[in-house]
Design a protein around this motif. Structure first.
Motif, PDB file in Angstrom:
ATOM      1  N   ALA A 138       0.851  -1.202   0.000  1.00  0.00           N
ATOM      2  CA  ALA A 138       0.000   0.000   0.000  1.00  0.00           C
ATOM      3  C   ALA A 138       0.882   1.246   0.000  1.00  0.00           C
ATOM      4  O   ALA A 138       2.062   1.163   0.342  1.00  0.00           O
ATOM      5  CB  ALA A 138      -0.919  -0.024   1.222  1.00  0.00           C
ATOM      6  N   THR A 158      -3.489   1.294   3.681  1.00  0.00           N
ATOM      7  CA  THR A 158      -2.831   0.109   4.230  1.00  0.00           C
ATOM      8  C   THR A 158      -3.342  -1.128   3.516  1.00  0.00           C
ATOM      9  O   THR A 158      -4.415  -1.116   2.892  1.00  0.00           O
ATOM     10  CB  THR A 158      -3.122  -0.038   5.732  1.00  0.00           C
ATOM     11  OG1 THR A 158      -4.529  -0.289   5.912  1.00  0.00           O
ATOM     12  CG2 THR A 158      -2.725   1.223   6.503  1.00  0.00           C
ATOM     13  N   GLU A 161      -6.708  -2.144   4.912  1.00  0.00           N
ATOM     14  CA  GLU A 161      -7.820  -1.347   4.381  1.00  0.00           C
ATOM     15  C   GLU A 161      -8.204  -1.826   2.988  1.00  0.00           C
ATOM     16  O   GLU A 161      -9.385  -1.896   2.642  1.00  0.00           O
ATOM     17  CB  GLU A 161      -7.417   0.127   4.348  1.00  0.00           C
ATOM     18  CG  GLU A 161      -8.538   1.075   4.013  1.00  0.00           C
ATOM     19  CD  GLU A 161      -8.113   2.531   3.988  1.00  0.00           C
ATOM     20  OE1 GLU A 161      -8.895   3.364   3.490  1.00  0.00           O
ATOM     21  OE2 GLU A 161      -6.997   2.833   4.472  1.00  0.00           O
TER      22      GLU A 161
END
Length: 422
Positions: A138, A158, A161
């Motif tokens: 990410a 992230t 996420e």
């Protein structure tokens, strides 16, 4: 000319406002419209996605031009149905509207046309998508492949996420069938800009650029929305960048679509990232943006109806658009809770007072009139409070002065529209 405008949001109110100033216009209908559009056009109770009913109405009224505001009727084949009925329609065929209907299709076309964009991969299985995210790391972007009302994109900071976004889109189906497949894309870094070009299948004419604010919270924080405000012109989008975008992104895409036998006619909306290595394509849309349309049309000095006709008739090679040097800015007023659950039917007062601010315009999105004539909120994004000015600061100040004249306890807005440029 008799015109049928399709849609009922702030974009369509702006289109109705601009069309009503054309010397070519004799009658304007809007389906389904809203309370603001009703002051400019005759609203008819036909849904924007009811293509058979829209075409039947246009034939009955001998409409000279059908104009699609939102993308859904275009992806459902409105332009094709109009052509079969002998009607002129501003907007692409269903095959060409796949540029918005499928993000994977856009990437395929862009790759074939050598258009600069993000590295990408497509997945139909959640496990494979999660494995790819773990491998790439990410920040990374997760997109539902299909139409998701501008909300199917997650810029994940992230890996966790991104994995959560994959679950929500592919397994929980928060966007329905649009999430059957996803695209995982490189996260481009830079300033995001919306650029619009009129196309007639072979020729593209640049319109203008705008910068919008997708996230619900100030400082560009919180979940994505359909757009909380916009301004035009964005200072970062120079004439040199516009020329590069036309040469490397718009015209090659138009040529590739024609090569495939699906020429693009309508407005091509390029979502761009202005990176250190030049402008790169994020995605295409096949209609005017919302709320970008509001600020573009406030700056347009040409006859909008004449321009749309030229695009329909393949005559853009001898058409030029004129733009005001003034800046325009729009602030979206939304119902509290948006983009989540929100109350409907709340009362709004002060619209006339807001519109009285010099340079201000109030565009309706989710509104209707109650039995007593009161203005009621019916949607998530409800009003677009816009203004023009000699500078972006002047437009900003006038728009927020107009916002402050509204009385709507159940509404909210961002107070930092234009912050990046200001």
């Amino acid at each position: 000319m008799k015109v049928l405008l399709i849609g009922g949001g702030g974009r369509e109110h702006a289109l109705a406002w601009a069309l009503s100033g054309s010397g070519l216009l004799s009658k304007l209908w809007c389906a389904p419209g809203n309370a603001g559009i009703a002051e400019l056009a005759e609203c008819v109770p036909i849904g924007a996605e009811d293509v058979p009913a829209l075409v039947a109405f246009a034939r009955e009224k001998a409409v000279d031009l059908v104009i699609a505001g939102p993308e859904a009727p275009l992806t459902l084949g409105l332009a094709d149905a109009c052509a079969a009925a002998g009607l002129r329609c501003f907007g692409p065929s269903a095959a060409a509207a796949r540029l918005e209907g499928s993000k994977a299709f856009t990437r395929e076309v862009a790759s074939a046309a050598n258009v600069p964009g993000a590295e990408w991969a497509q997945f139909a299985e959640p496990g494979a998508a999660r494995a790819y995210v773990r491998r790439k790391g990410a920040p990374i972007v997760v997109k539902a492949d299909g139409l998701a009302a501008g909300k199917g994109v997650v810029v994940a900071g992230t890996v966790a996420e991104a994995e959560e976004a994959i679950i929500e889109i592919m397994e929980d189906r928060v966007h329905g069938a649009a999430g059957a497949t996803v695209l995982i894309e490189e996260c481009l870094i830079g300033q995001e800009v919306s650029f619009f070009a009129l196309c007639d299948g072979t020729t593209a004419v640049p319109m203008a650029a705008a910068q919008d604010h997708k996230r619900v919270g100030e400082g560009d924080l919180g979940p994505n929305t359909g757009g909380m405000g916009a301004y035009s012109p964005p200072p970062a989008f120079t004439p040199e960048i516009e020329a590069e975008v036309m040469a490397r992104i718009i015209r090659p895409t138009l040529a590739e679509m024609a090569r495939r036998g699906t020429p693009f006619r309508g407005v091509l909306f390029a979502g761009l990232m202005l990176t250190d290595s030049g402008p790169r394509l994020i995605e295409f849309n096949v209609r005017f943006g919302d709320p970008e349309c509001q600020v573009l049309l406030l700056r347009l000095q040409s006859d909008l109806l004449a321009a749309l006709l030229a695009a329909c008739d393949g005559e853009l090679d001898r058409f030029a658009l004129r733009w005001s040097a003034e800046a325009a800015l729009v602030v979206v007023m939304a119902a509290r809770g948006y983009p989540g659950a929100y109350a409907k039917g709340t009362r709004i007062d002060g619209v006339e007072e807001a519109a009285a601010v010099p340079g201000a315009h109030v565009f309706h999105a989710g509104t209707m009139r109650g039995p007593d004539g009161a203005l009621l909120a019916t949607g998530g994004r409800v009003l677009g409070v816009a203004a023009t000015g000699s500078s972006l600061r002047a437009a900003h100040d006038a728009a927020y002065e107009a916002v402050d004249r509204l009385t709507w306890p159940d509404g909210f807005c961002r107070r930092d529209i234009g912050w990046r440029a200001l």
